[in-house]
Design a protein around this motif. Structure first.
Motif, PDB file in Angstrom:
ATOM      1  N   ALA A   1      42.546  55.946  59.181  1.00 57.90           N
ATOM      2  CA  ALA A   1      42.656  57.210  58.453  1.00 57.90           C
ATOM      3  C   ALA A   1      43.068  58.350  59.385  1.00 57.90           C
ATOM      4  O   ALA A   1      43.906  59.195  59.023  1.00 57.90           O
ATOM      5  CB  ALA A   1      41.334  57.542  57.771  1.00 57.90           C
ATOM      6  N   PHE A   2      42.495  58.376  60.581  1.00 61.90           N
ATOM      7  CA  PHE A   2      42.836  59.430  61.531  1.00 61.90           C
ATOM      8  C   PHE A   2      44.301  59.336  61.950  1.00 61.90           C
ATOM      9  O   PHE A   2      45.017  60.336  61.982  1.00 61.90           O
ATOM     10  CB  PHE A   2      41.927  59.352  62.759  1.00 61.90           C
ATOM     11  N   ALA A   3      44.757  58.130  62.255  1.00 63.09           N
ATOM     12  CA  ALA A   3      46.158  57.941  62.650  1.00 63.09           C
ATOM     13  C   ALA A   3      47.093  58.349  61.521  1.00 63.09           C
ATOM     14  O   ALA A   3      48.111  59.012  61.752  1.00 63.09           O
ATOM     15  CB  ALA A   3      46.399  56.480  63.046  1.00 63.09           C
ATOM     16  N   ALA A   4      46.747  57.973  60.289  1.00 60.80           N
ATOM     17  CA  ALA A   4      47.595  58.323  59.149  1.00 60.80           C
ATOM     18  C   ALA A   4      47.652  59.834  58.948  1.00 60.80           C
ATOM     19  O   ALA A   4      48.727  60.398  58.696  1.00 60.80           O
ATOM     20  CB  ALA A   4      47.078  57.641  57.884  1.00 60.80           C
TER      21      ALA A   4
ATOM     22  N   VAL B   1      54.707  60.229  53.769  1.00 60.13           N
ATOM     23  CA  VAL B   1      54.172  59.029  53.110  1.00 60.13           C
ATOM     24  C   VAL B   1      54.516  57.769  53.892  1.00 60.13           C
ATOM     25  O   VAL B   1      53.643  56.920  54.136  1.00 60.13           O
ATOM     26  CB  VAL B   1      54.696  58.938  51.650  1.00 60.13           C
ATOM     27  N   VAL B   2      55.766  57.643  54.294  1.00 65.85           N
ATOM     28  CA  VAL B   2      56.179  56.448  55.036  1.00 65.85           C
ATOM     29  C   VAL B   2      55.397  56.320  56.349  1.00 65.85           C
ATOM     30  O   VAL B   2      54.865  55.259  56.674  1.00 65.85           O
ATOM     31  CB  VAL B   2      57.707  56.460  55.300  1.00 65.85           C
TER      32      VAL B   2
ATOM     33  N   PHE C   1      52.509  53.472  57.436  1.00 63.47           N
ATOM     34  CA  PHE C   1      52.713  52.703  58.665  1.00 63.47           C
ATOM     35  C   PHE C   1      51.566  52.928  59.651  1.00 63.47           C
ATOM     36  O   PHE C   1      51.022  51.982  60.216  1.00 63.47           O
ATOM     37  CB  PHE C   1      54.051  53.091  59.306  1.00 63.47           C
ATOM     38  N   ALA C   2      51.175  54.185  59.845  1.00 63.99           N
ATOM     39  CA  ALA C   2      50.106  54.505  60.810  1.00 63.99           C
ATOM     40  C   ALA C   2      48.773  53.965  60.342  1.00 63.99           C
ATOM     41  O   ALA C   2      47.949  53.548  61.148  1.00 63.99           O
ATOM     42  CB  ALA C   2      50.036  56.013  61.012  1.00 63.99           C
TER      43      ALA C   2
ATOM     44  N   GLY D   1      47.229  51.553  62.860  1.00 64.26           N
ATOM     45  CA  GLY D   1      46.030  52.143  63.465  1.00 64.26           C
ATOM     46  C   GLY D   1      44.796  51.292  63.209  1.00 64.26           C
ATOM     47  O   GLY D   1      43.987  51.054  64.109  1.00 64.26           O
ATOM     48  N   GLY D   2      44.631  50.832  61.977  1.00 62.32           N
ATOM     49  CA  GLY D   2      43.490  49.978  61.658  1.00 62.32           C
ATOM     50  C   GLY D   2      43.572  48.636  62.342  1.00 62.32           C
ATOM     51  O   GLY D   2      42.564  48.079  62.794  1.00 62.32           O
TER      52      GLY D   2
END
Length: 79
Positions: free
Chosen positions: A35-38, A62-63, A67-68, A72-73
């Motif tokens: 979530a943080f990366a996104a 959005v893209v 992806f992040a 990230g997860g």
């Protein structure tokens, strides 16, 4: 390390990820890292592409956020 605290060889970890990706990666999935990366990367891409127009900036957000979120997860789960 495994549940007992003994180190696990890298080849065994990689084999487990390939053979059982859902069992290996979903329980330790790092939702906070995802979530943080996104949020951070999505905002950065939105602001960077805002000069191209609000619609294009939203598409970039959005893209990149999707992806992040995935990467990230995944990186959080692997590490």
């Amino acid at each position: 390390m495994d549940q007992i605290g003994k180190p696990v060889p890298l080849h065994q970890v990689l084999r487990n990820i390939v053979r059982e990706p859902v069992k290996t990666l979903v329980p330790p999935w790092s939702w906070k890292a995802a979530a943080f990366a996104a949020a951070v990367r999505g905002a950065a891409f939105f602001l960077t592409n805002l000069q191209a127009g609000r619609g294009e900036a939203t598409k970039a957000l959005v893209v990149e956020a999707v992806f992040a979120f995935v990467t990230g997860g995944l990186i959080g789960a692997i590490s």
